[in-house]
Design a protein around this motif. Structure first.
Motif, PDB file in Angstrom:
ATOM      1  N   ALA A 192       0.880  -1.068  -0.102  1.00  0.00           N
ATOM      2  CA  ALA A 192       0.031   0.596   0.035  1.00  0.00           C
ATOM      3  C   ALA A 192       0.670   1.005   0.192  1.00  0.00           C
ATOM      4  O   ALA A 192       1.029   2.308  -0.832  1.00  0.00           O
ATOM      5  CB  ALA A 192      -0.528  -0.196   0.950  1.00  0.00           C
ATOM      6  N   GLY A 193       2.536   1.077   1.164  1.00  0.00           N
ATOM      7  CA  GLY A 193       2.712   2.415   0.723  1.00  0.00           C
ATOM      8  C   GLY A 193       3.584   2.838  -0.586  1.00  0.00           C
ATOM      9  O   GLY A 193       3.524   4.353  -0.393  1.00  0.00           O
ATOM     10  N   ALA A 194       4.393   1.339  -1.553  1.00  0.00           N
ATOM     11  CA  ALA A 194       4.998   1.455  -2.782  1.00  0.00           C
ATOM     12  C   ALA A 194       4.035   2.293  -3.729  1.00  0.00           C
ATOM     13  O   ALA A 194       3.668   3.333  -4.454  1.00  0.00           O
ATOM     14  CB  ALA A 194       4.929   0.198  -2.832  1.00  0.00           C
ATOM     15  N   GLN A 195       2.201   2.147  -3.411  1.00  0.00           N
ATOM     16  CA  GLN A 195       1.153   2.467  -3.750  1.00  0.00           C
ATOM     17  C   GLN A 195       1.452   3.951  -3.940  1.00  0.00           C
ATOM     18  O   GLN A 195       1.312   4.953  -4.779  1.00  0.00           O
ATOM     19  CB  GLN A 195      -0.316   1.977  -3.862  1.00  0.00           C
ATOM     20  CG  GLN A 195      -0.029   0.929  -4.798  1.00  0.00           C
ATOM     21  CD  GLN A 195       0.066   0.692  -6.411  1.00  0.00           C
ATOM     22  OE1 GLN A 195       0.032   1.021  -6.841  1.00  0.00           O
ATOM     23  NE2 GLN A 195      -0.568  -0.787  -6.749  1.00  0.00           N
ATOM     24  N   GLY A 196       1.445   4.301  -1.937  1.00  0.00           N
ATOM     25  CA  GLY A 196       1.294   5.632  -2.377  1.00  0.00           C
ATOM     26  C   GLY A 196       1.667   6.499  -2.636  1.00  0.00           C
ATOM     27  O   GLY A 196       1.579   7.379  -3.622  1.00  0.00           O
ATOM     28  N   GLU A 197       3.665   6.495  -2.833  1.00  0.00           N
ATOM     29  CA  GLU A 197       4.429   7.073  -3.520  1.00  0.00           C
ATOM     30  C   GLU A 197       4.503   7.189  -4.556  1.00  0.00           C
ATOM     31  O   GLU A 197       4.901   8.163  -5.576  1.00  0.00           O
ATOM     32  CB  GLU A 197       5.872   6.572  -3.181  1.00  0.00           C
ATOM     33  CG  GLU A 197       6.347   6.640  -1.067  1.00  0.00           C
ATOM     34  CD  GLU A 197       6.066   7.969  -0.788  1.00  0.00           C
ATOM     35  OE1 GLU A 197       6.676   8.327  -1.377  1.00  0.00           O
ATOM     36  OE2 GLU A 197       6.079   8.343   0.184  1.00  0.00           O
ATOM     37  N   LEU A 198       3.819   5.930  -5.267  1.00  0.00           N
ATOM     38  CA  LEU A 198       4.169   5.897  -7.056  1.00  0.00           C
ATOM     39  C   LEU A 198       3.328   6.647  -7.831  1.00  0.00           C
ATOM     40  O   LEU A 198       3.345   7.396  -8.346  1.00  0.00           O
ATOM     41  CB  LEU A 198       3.195   4.191  -7.349  1.00  0.00           C
ATOM     42  CG  LEU A 198       4.106   4.105  -8.366  1.00  0.00           C
ATOM     43  CD1 LEU A 198       5.239   4.496  -9.324  1.00  0.00           C
ATOM     44  CD2 LEU A 198       3.216   2.403  -8.748  1.00  0.00           C
ATOM     45  N   ASN A 199       1.717   6.982  -6.240  1.00  0.00           N
ATOM     46  CA  ASN A 199       0.810   7.787  -7.552  1.00  0.00           C
ATOM     47  C   ASN A 199       0.477   9.122  -6.307  1.00  0.00           C
ATOM     48  O   ASN A 199       0.283  10.181  -7.333  1.00  0.00           O
ATOM     49  CB  ASN A 199      -0.400   7.004  -7.473  1.00  0.00           C
ATOM     50  CG  ASN A 199      -0.607   5.593  -7.873  1.00  0.00           C
ATOM     51  OD1 ASN A 199      -1.161   5.977  -9.293  1.00  0.00           O
ATOM     52  ND2 ASN A 199      -0.829   4.527  -7.156  1.00  0.00           N
ATOM     53  N   PHE A 200       1.399   9.469  -5.398  1.00  0.00           N
ATOM     54  CA  PHE A 200       0.777  11.147  -4.324  1.00  0.00           C
ATOM     55  C   PHE A 200       2.135  11.230  -4.124  1.00  0.00           C
ATOM     56  O   PHE A 200       2.067  12.502  -3.841  1.00  0.00           O
ATOM     57  CB  PHE A 200      -0.065  10.976  -3.800  1.00  0.00           C
ATOM     58  CG  PHE A 200      -1.275   9.781  -4.480  1.00  0.00           C
ATOM     59  CD1 PHE A 200      -1.668  10.369  -4.937  1.00  0.00           C
ATOM     60  CD2 PHE A 200      -2.025   8.900  -3.476  1.00  0.00           C
ATOM     61  CE1 PHE A 200      -3.470  10.008  -5.360  1.00  0.00           C
ATOM     62  CE2 PHE A 200      -2.993   8.196  -3.896  1.00  0.00           C
ATOM     63  CZ  PHE A 200      -3.570   9.199  -5.175  1.00  0.00           C
ATOM     64  N   GLY A 201       3.407  10.307  -4.315  1.00  0.00           N
ATOM     65  CA  GLY A 201       4.376  10.729  -3.807  1.00  0.00           C
ATOM     66  C   GLY A 201       5.488  11.196  -4.367  1.00  0.00           C
ATOM     67  O   GLY A 201       5.068  11.741  -5.581  1.00  0.00           O
ATOM     68  N   VAL A 202       7.158  10.908  -3.595  1.00  0.00           N
ATOM     69  CA  VAL A 202       8.349  11.143  -4.678  1.00  0.00           C
ATOM     70  C   VAL A 202       8.127   9.960  -5.940  1.00  0.00           C
ATOM     71  O   VAL A 202       9.539  10.295  -6.347  1.00  0.00           O
ATOM     72  CB  VAL A 202       9.154  11.502  -3.877  1.00  0.00           C
ATOM     73  CG1 VAL A 202       9.452  12.713  -2.309  1.00  0.00           C
ATOM     74  CG2 VAL A 202       9.755   9.926  -2.283  1.00  0.00           C
ATOM     75  N   ALA A 203       7.783   9.644  -6.079  1.00  0.00           N
ATOM     76  CA  ALA A 203       8.100   8.493  -7.166  1.00  0.00           C
ATOM     77  C   ALA A 203       7.560   8.433  -8.079  1.00  0.00           C
ATOM     78  O   ALA A 203       7.397   6.964  -8.683  1.00  0.00           O
ATOM     79  CB  ALA A 203       7.673   7.103  -6.109  1.00  0.00           C
ATOM     80  N   ARG A 204       6.673   9.181  -8.322  1.00  0.00           N
ATOM     81  CA  ARG A 204       5.739   9.422  -9.457  1.00  0.00           C
ATOM     82  C   ARG A 204       6.506   9.388 -10.505  1.00  0.00           C
ATOM     83  O   ARG A 204       7.796   9.747 -10.693  1.00  0.00           O
ATOM     84  CB  ARG A 204       4.856  10.765  -9.595  1.00  0.00           C
ATOM     85  CG  ARG A 204       3.701  10.982  -8.956  1.00  0.00           C
ATOM     86  CD  ARG A 204       2.990  11.924  -8.530  1.00  0.00           C
ATOM     87  NE  ARG A 204       3.340  13.039  -7.425  1.00  0.00           N
ATOM     88  CZ  ARG A 204       2.561  13.709  -6.759  1.00  0.00           C
ATOM     89  NH1 ARG A 204       1.506  13.953  -7.518  1.00  0.00           N
ATOM     90  NH2 ARG A 204       3.210  14.073  -5.867  1.00  0.00           N
ATOM     91  N   ASP A 205       6.110   8.098 -11.814  1.00  0.00           N
ATOM     92  CA  ASP A 205       6.343   8.208 -12.751  1.00  0.00           C
ATOM     93  C   ASP A 205       7.906   7.158 -12.848  1.00  0.00           C
ATOM     94  O   ASP A 205       8.927   6.846 -14.002  1.00  0.00           O
ATOM     95  CB  ASP A 205       7.234   9.247 -13.525  1.00  0.00           C
ATOM     96  CG  ASP A 205       5.671  10.559 -13.739  1.00  0.00           C
ATOM     97  OD1 ASP A 205       4.223   9.940 -14.412  1.00  0.00           O
ATOM     98  OD2 ASP A 205       5.844  11.000 -14.813  1.00  0.00           O
ATOM     99  N   ILE A 206       8.412   6.491 -11.528  1.00  0.00           N
ATOM    100  CA  ILE A 206       9.195   5.457 -11.678  1.00  0.00           C
ATOM    101  C   ILE A 206       8.853   4.079 -11.901  1.00  0.00           C
ATOM    102  O   ILE A 206       7.652   3.901 -11.459  1.00  0.00           O
ATOM    103  CB  ILE A 206       9.822   6.190  -9.782  1.00  0.00           C
ATOM    104  CG1 ILE A 206      10.645   7.314  -9.590  1.00  0.00           C
ATOM    105  CG2 ILE A 206      10.755   4.507  -9.638  1.00  0.00           C
ATOM    106  CD1 ILE A 206      12.215   7.697  -9.819  1.00  0.00           C
TER     107      ILE A 206
END
Length: 386
Positions: A192-206
């Motif tokens: 869930a945390g990975a999805q949070g970062e991927l979509n709303f945090g510092v990891a967008r477009d990673i």
């Protein structure tokens, strides 16, 4: 194997593509949606009309003209409904009410010192009901609940094994769906945390990400090629239980020398330590004033985090590692020993262009990601995999 689909399936896939393009890139024009998706303008216009009728997309305008009539601009209607995201931790439960765009509308926290299922379930139900009562009036109302838990979860939302809670075979999704009558998604809190970062945090477009949830234990959410990797049966990411000491301390999982015994908040419970406090926020306050035992302990934890990270870096070759969870507030004291160990031990080609950063979402990442999973269940994400 041949994959075939009728016209209805093709339309469903295209509609999903258009909706999620608008969701990710709004405000956006129809022409831009057509350009980004490769769908012709007539198809886009027809699908947008349906999405507007369903109140998932709204129009506003006019936009900037490139020579002709000024276009109407499309917006994803994040207030078409709302969701609840909840993270079950070892020491506390946190929950948020979010709109469909991930915006936090309400947030509540409760401490947790009893892991018996009836008590925990009662606390979770009370928090969810409290958030639902504050939800704004929207076209679709509460569309789902997403939960992140510290353990192994199967595709049916059953918590198979959560050693830090002492749980086995808990049918959490079924219990919550029976109570609230809306779809529930349940996943490991690191996923869930990975999805949070991927979509709303510092990891967008990673495309290749490792999210490390560091708090009462350690877990990993693994993103490969932009997709969450769960392994053959959905249990990937239990890196907190990889051994970093061959003859180390016994762990509640049945193993010995597990990473989280040396690099998580479990280290605070060791009786031979002379720590001024036993929680991360309190230790941070002591570290801020230069208290030696707090500084020394964070340095040892940072080194242990670095040892485990070296193993996962050499295994997965990510482009970004994001460290979240409750330990993220200790960033200033963990980052130097962590990076030093990684620099010393990681294979040279694996650390080229690798970034290791701490989450800006902090301890909120997992519950925001859990809420996002509920949003995606509602909106649908129809794709064909060959």
């Amino acid at each position: 194997m041949k994959v075939t689909g009728d016209q209805a399936l093709v339309k469903k896939i295209n509609k999903s593509i258009v909706l999620h393009t608008i969701r990710k890139h709004s405000p956006i024009s129809r022409a831009k949606v057509s350009e980004m998706t490769g769908l012709n303008k007539a198809t886009v216009s027809n699908l947008v009309a349906e999405l507007c009728n369903e109140q998932l997309v709204t129009e506003a305008g006019p936009g900037i003209s490139s020579g002709g009539r000024k276009p109407l601009i499309l917006h994803f209607n994040s207030m078409a409904g709302s969701v609840v995201g909840i993270e079950l931790g070892v020491k506390q439960i946190t929950a948020v009410l979010c709109d469909l765009g991930g915006g936090i509308l309400e947030e509540i926290h409760r401490p947790l010192d009893n892991h018996q299922l009836p008590h925990v379930l009662g606390e979770m139900k009370g928090m969810i009901a409290s958030l639902i009562a504050t939800a704004p009036n929207t076209p679709y109302g509460i569309v789902g609940i997403g939960a992140g838990v510290p353990g192994m979860v199967d595709e049916n939302g059953v918590v198979l094994f959560a050693p830090n809670l002492g749980w086995e075979m808990v049918e959490l999704r079924a219990l919550l769906e029976k109570e609230f009558g809306v779809p529930v998604t349940v996943d490991n809190e690191a996923n869930a945390g990975a999805q949070g970062e991927l979509n709303f945090g510092v990891a967008r477009d990673i495309r290749h990400l490792l999210y490390i949830s560091a708090g009462a234990g350690i877990g990993s959410g693994i993103i490969i090629g932009g997709e969450l990797y769960k392994g053959a049966r959905g249990y990937a990411g239990e890196t907190g239980h990889m051994s970093i000491e061959a003859d180390g301390q016994p762990c509640s999982c049945g193993n010995r020398g597990c990473w989280e015994l040396y690099a998580s908040e479990k280290t605070y419970d060791q009786p031979d330590l002379h720590l001024p406090a036993r929680t991360t926020p309190e230790l941070v306050r002591y570290a801020e004033i230069g208290q030696e035992d707090a500084l020394r302990h964070f340095n040892v934890m940072g080194e242990a985090l670095g040892i485990g990270l070296t193993n996962v870096i050499n295994s997965f070759n990510p482009e970004l590692i994001v460290i979240g969870g409750t330990l993220s507030v200790a960033r200033d004291w963990l980052i130097e020993p962590l990076q030093r160990v990684v620099a010393e031990r990681t294979l040279p080609y694996h650390k080229q262009q690798l970034q290791i950063i701490f989450s800006e979402l902090g301890s909120r990442g997992a519950m925001i990601g859990a809420a996002f999973a509920a949003v995606m269940h509602f909106l649908g994400d129809t794709r064909v995999t060959l």
